[in-house]
Design an enzyme around this catalytic site. Sequence first.
Site, PDB file in Angstrom:
ATOM      1  N   ASP A  40      -3.519  -1.656  -8.427  1.00  0.00           N
ATOM      2  CA  ASP A  40      -2.454  -2.462  -7.806  1.00  0.00           C
ATOM      3  C   ASP A  40      -1.102  -2.031  -8.358  1.00  0.00           C
ATOM      4  O   ASP A  40      -1.024  -1.474  -9.451  1.00  0.00           O
ATOM      5  CB  ASP A  40      -2.650  -3.951  -8.141  1.00  0.00           C
ATOM      6  CG  ASP A  40      -3.989  -4.456  -7.673  1.00  0.00           C
ATOM      7  OD1 ASP A  40      -4.528  -3.893  -6.713  1.00  0.00           O
ATOM      8  OD2 ASP A  40      -4.502  -5.401  -8.301  1.00  0.00           O
TER       9      ASP A  40
HETATM   10  N1  URA Z   1      -9.049  -4.685  -9.954  1.00  0.00           N
HETATM   11  C1  URA Z   1      -7.903  -5.298  -9.641  1.00  0.00           C
HETATM   12  O1  URA Z   1      -7.867  -6.488  -9.382  1.00  0.00           O
HETATM   13  N2  URA Z   1      -6.750  -4.575  -9.626  1.00  0.00           N
HETATM   14  C2  URA Z   1      -6.708  -3.261  -9.923  1.00  0.00           C
HETATM   15  O2  URA Z   1      -5.635  -2.639  -9.904  1.00  0.00           O
HETATM   16  C3  URA Z   1      -7.932  -2.626 -10.241  1.00  0.00           C
HETATM   17  C4  URA Z   1      -9.083  -3.365 -10.245  1.00  0.00           C
END
Ligand code: URA
Length: 242
Positions: free
Chosen positions: A102
Amino acid sequence: MKLSRILSNRDGVSRKRANALIAAGRVTVNGEPCRVPSQDVDRFSTVRLDEPVIQSGDTAHYLMLHKPVGYLSATVDDVHTTVLDLIDSTLRPDLHIAGRLDRASTGLLVLTNDGSWSRQLTEPTIKLPKVYRVSTALPITPETAERFAEGIWFEFEQLRTSPATLELIGPKDARVTIYEGRYHQVKRMFHAVGNRITSLHRERMGEIELDAALAPGDYRRLTAREIHAVRSASPESHLVQS
Ligand code: URA
């Protein structure tokens, strides 16, 4: 693509003739004779008939980036800077991300132009461990580890996540290991137990560990050992790795 197809893509070589040339041992793949017409050959391999080059292999790239906060895990975006903006422009064409993070997340991001290799790294059935360091808004309860180990039901996908492990580091800090990489998986797992992630940092994917020498925004090529570890991963790998 099948070896016979690569050969018969040349003007004037029929599929039958290609098979005969291969069977006669006149065709090499990366310098090794190959007598199997149905052999799968990727675009990174060099194929020769007698001596002349029929396909000169593309260069495969395998990179690890220390992703900083605020960069989008995408190759292009009209609004946000992407992780590709951190990579030298000569390497950018063709690269894709093997397991996104993310925008607010940090840590290990792997980029490559080798699609079959990146599928090995991200394919949920192969179950390579992905290790995250997380901080949460509320204290992490003892039940959280149990719920993660049982698997969390994801209504949207209609599936239960694979058993995950949680190692408590502090009241609101933990190391979480998951074996898939579903959309916002770690955030959604904490949400399901009534908590919220305030920071998430990926430390490891399979045998590939974020290099401590890389500052946020820096990257390096993967070593031959790191590349090979992904290639040789099988659905049972996690049983011996963890
Ligand atoms: N899980 C998440 O919630 N965010 C990420 O960036 C990677 C795994």
